[in-house]
Design a protein around this motif. Structure first.
Motif, short mmCIF file in Angstrom:
data_model
loop_
_atom_site.label_atom_id
_atom_site.label_comp_id
_atom_site.label_asym_id
_atom_site.label_seq_id
_atom_site.Cartn_x
_atom_site.Cartn_y
_atom_site.Cartn_z
N LEU A 173 0.83 -1.21 0.00
CA LEU A 173 0.00 0.00 0.00
C LEU A 173 0.87 1.26 0.00
N LEU A 174 1.96 1.25 0.72
CA LEU A 174 2.84 2.41 0.77
C LEU A 174 3.55 2.66 -0.56
N ARG A 175 3.77 1.62 -1.33
CA ARG A 175 4.46 1.77 -2.61
C ARG A 175 3.52 2.21 -3.73
N GLU A 176 2.24 2.03 -3.53
CA GLU A 176 1.28 2.46 -4.57
C GLU A 176 1.31 3.96 -4.71
N PRO A 177 1.21 4.44 -5.94
CA PRO A 177 1.17 5.90 -6.11
C PRO A 177 -0.13 6.46 -5.55
N ARG A 178 -0.05 7.65 -5.00
CA ARG A 178 -1.24 8.31 -4.43
C ARG A 178 -2.03 8.94 -5.54
N ARG A 179 -3.32 8.94 -5.38
CA ARG A 179 -4.18 9.52 -6.40
C ARG A 179 -4.66 10.85 -6.02
#
Length: 136
Positions: A130-136
């Motif tokens: 989850l931390l590695r996912e880019p923020r939207r």
């Protein structure tokens, strides 16, 4: 190997050692030190027992004049008194340890801890993802 794994391993090794000694009829370390004492003929015949064996047997020289059958009876009385003394040193309500049950419980603890560690590992991997996912 984690500290918990090492502790569980050492505990299992100690338990297996205790189980093998128990199955071989060896006394527990505490039992090795306990000596039962008994007397007959007003202390002229004395016996000491430890771990199911006669450790010492003493007779005052005066009793050697007795008929052999009488002497044997006094020796038997002293030895039996020593075994009674030894048995009385182990309280009848003293809890006994069921080593097989303890071993099973230890295996259960180890299995549960491994499952919990796997669940924690999965949860941590999810958090990292989850931390590695880019923020939207």
């Amino acid at each position: 190997m984690t500290a918990l794994d090492a502790l569980l391993y050492e505990t299992q090794q100690a338990l297996e050692f205790a189980r093998s000694r128990h199955q071989n009829g060896e006394p527990a370390p505490d039992d090795e030190q306990v000596v039962g004492h008994g007397e007959a003929l007003d202390g002229l015949v004395c016996a000491g027992v430890r771990g199911g064996r006669i450790e010492e047997l003493n007779a005052h020289p005066r009793v050697m004049r007795l008929p052999v059958q009488d002497l044997m009876e006094h020796i038997k009385t002293a030895v039996n008194a020593a075994f009674d003394d030894l048995q009385s040193r182990h309280a009848p309500d003293e809890p006994t340890v069921d080593l097989d049950s303890l071993a099973g419980g230890l295996r259960d603890v180890q299995d549960r801890s491994l499952r919990q560690m796997a669940q924690m590992n999965t949860a941590l991997q999810d958090v990292v993802a989850l931390l590695r996912e880019p923020r939207r």
